[in-house]
Design an enzyme around this catalytic site. Structure first.
Site, short mmCIF file in Angstrom:
data_model
loop_
_atom_site.label_atom_id
_atom_site.label_comp_id
_atom_site.label_asym_id
_atom_site.label_seq_id
_atom_site.Cartn_x
_atom_site.Cartn_y
_atom_site.Cartn_z
N GLY A 12 45.04 32.67 -18.03
CA GLY A 12 44.50 33.91 -17.46
C GLY A 12 45.31 34.54 -16.36
O GLY A 12 44.77 35.26 -15.52
N SER A 13 46.63 34.33 -16.37
CA SER A 13 47.42 34.97 -15.30
C SER A 13 47.47 36.48 -15.48
O SER A 13 47.53 37.22 -14.48
CB SER A 13 48.83 34.37 -15.21
OG SER A 13 49.61 34.75 -16.30
N ASN A 14 47.42 36.97 -16.70
CA ASN A 14 47.36 38.43 -16.90
C ASN A 14 46.01 38.99 -16.46
O ASN A 14 45.94 40.09 -15.91
CB ASN A 14 47.65 38.78 -18.37
CG ASN A 14 49.13 38.82 -18.65
OD1 ASN A 14 49.84 39.72 -18.20
ND2 ASN A 14 49.62 37.81 -19.36
N MET A 90 43.43 33.94 -28.14
CA MET A 90 44.20 33.28 -29.18
C MET A 90 43.58 33.37 -30.58
O MET A 90 44.01 32.67 -31.49
CB MET A 90 44.41 31.79 -28.80
CG MET A 90 45.21 31.63 -27.51
SD MET A 90 46.75 32.57 -27.49
CE MET A 90 47.75 31.62 -28.63
N ARG A 91 42.60 34.25 -30.76
CA ARG A 91 42.02 34.40 -32.10
C ARG A 91 42.30 35.80 -32.62
O ARG A 91 42.34 36.75 -31.85
CB ARG A 91 40.51 34.20 -32.05
CG ARG A 91 40.14 32.82 -31.69
CD ARG A 91 38.67 32.54 -31.87
NE ARG A 91 38.51 31.12 -31.74
CZ ARG A 91 38.72 30.25 -32.71
NH1 ARG A 91 39.02 30.65 -33.93
NH2 ARG A 91 38.60 28.96 -32.49
N ASN A 107 46.44 44.83 -26.24
CA ASN A 107 46.92 43.44 -26.24
C ASN A 107 48.25 43.38 -25.50
O ASN A 107 49.03 44.33 -25.55
CB ASN A 107 47.11 42.97 -27.68
CG ASN A 107 47.58 41.53 -27.76
OD1 ASN A 107 47.07 40.64 -27.06
ND2 ASN A 107 48.57 41.26 -28.61
N HIS A 109 51.80 41.26 -25.35
CA HIS A 109 52.58 40.33 -26.17
C HIS A 109 53.93 40.05 -25.50
O HIS A 109 54.59 40.99 -25.05
CB HIS A 109 52.80 40.94 -27.57
CG HIS A 109 53.55 40.02 -28.48
ND1 HIS A 109 52.95 38.90 -29.04
CD2 HIS A 109 54.84 40.01 -28.88
CE1 HIS A 109 53.86 38.26 -29.77
NE2 HIS A 109 55.00 38.90 -29.69
N SER A 136 55.37 43.70 -24.38
CA SER A 136 54.81 44.94 -24.92
C SER A 136 53.31 44.94 -24.72
O SER A 136 52.65 43.92 -24.95
CB SER A 136 55.06 45.03 -26.44
OG SER A 136 56.41 44.78 -26.77
N ASP A 145 49.92 41.95 -33.97
CA ASP A 145 50.85 42.57 -33.02
C ASP A 145 51.57 43.78 -33.61
O ASP A 145 52.74 44.03 -33.31
CB ASP A 145 51.88 41.52 -32.50
CG ASP A 145 51.19 40.33 -31.86
OD1 ASP A 145 50.19 40.53 -31.15
OD2 ASP A 145 51.65 39.19 -32.07
C1 GRF Z 1 50.99 35.77 -22.25
O1 GRF Z 1 52.34 35.41 -22.41
C2 GRF Z 1 50.62 36.90 -23.17
O2 GRF Z 1 51.68 37.79 -23.39
C3 GRF Z 1 50.27 36.18 -24.45
O3 GRF Z 1 49.60 35.02 -24.04
C4 GRF Z 1 50.05 34.66 -22.72
C5 GRF Z 1 48.82 34.58 -21.86
O4 GRF Z 1 49.10 34.13 -20.57
N1 GRF Z 1 49.49 37.03 -25.31
P1 GRF Z 1 47.99 34.17 -19.45
O5 GRF Z 1 46.78 33.42 -20.00
O6 GRF Z 1 47.67 35.61 -19.18
O7 GRF Z 1 48.58 33.49 -18.25
#
Ligand code: GRF
Length: 200
Positions: A12-14, A90-91, A107, A109, A136, A145
């Site tokens: 969940g860093s994003n 991841m689904r 999304n 990627h 992206s 994607d």
């Molecule tokens: C990221 O690299 C994102 O691009 C991909 O999954 C990873 C998720 O990382 N879809 P985080 O859970 O946001 O740290």
């Protein structure tokens, strides 16, 4: 203020980058809910700390894929979000969800699409030997994607890069473009013309 909900399966860093951007005011929006399929996801801790409600929908708890998809669709609708953000979810989302939210799901990627879609994008980039890779943000369609690209950022691939070092360099850029893309979307500045996204 417009609201978005996040779907995430792991670290969940994003998601955290979105939370941080809301705190600084760079992203004037509300995060309505985190939806996860993984009860162990660290994203859950981040949501709790930020006071964001969490729904956990574990795939094995449903009799089949259709039942899971229906429950997920209902959960997404119930959040009342203008936008859904897949941040390491991841689904693959089913067609019912695509149809319910056309051009309303983003999304992130870790590659310069259309290169290296799917899993292990950073490994794919290293194995191919590209000199630049990146990340992206795209609108989700029914492919993997393949949807219209909103923002991209490049990073150099160094000769001594490992999958981990390349992933870390890409991740820094992910954390910049994801909040930016969410802001553009919620400000109504994304227009889709066929495969192309026009930013206003
Ligand atoms: C990221 O690299 C994102 O691009 C991909 O999954 C990873 C998720 O990382 N879809 P985080 O859970 O946001 O740290």
């Amino acid at each position: 203020m417009k609201g978005f909900s996040v779907l995430a399966s792991g670290r969940g860093s994003n998601f955290q980058a979105l939370i941080d951007a809301m705190k600084t005011g760079a992203l004037p929006a509300r995060c309505l809910r985190l939806i996860t399929d993984n009860p162990q996801a660290y994203a859950i801790e981040r949501a709790k700390k930020a006071g964001i409600p969490v729904s956990i929908l574990e795939f094995p708890a449903y009799p089949d894929r259709t039942a899971y998809e229906i429950a997920l669709l209902r959960e997404m609708q119930a959040t009342g979000a203008d936008l859904f953000v897949l941040a390491g979810y991841m689904r693959i989302l089913g067609q019912g969800i695509m149809d319910a939210f056309p051009h309303r799901i983003l999304n992130i990627h870790p590659a310069l699409l259309p290169s290296f879609p799917g899993l292990h994008a950073q490994r794919q980039a290293l194995e191919h030997g590209v000199r630049v890779s990146g990340c992206s943000v795209h609108l989700v369609d029914s492919g993997t994607d393949t949807g219209p690209i909103v923002l991209q950022r490049c990073v150099r691939v160094e000769e001594n890069d490992t999958e981990e070092t390349l992933a870390a360099r890409i991740l820094t850029e992910e954390h910049r473009i994801l909040p930016e893309a969410v802001r553009l979307f919620l400000e109504g500045r994304i227009e889709v013309r066929g495969r192309r996204v026009i930013l206003r």
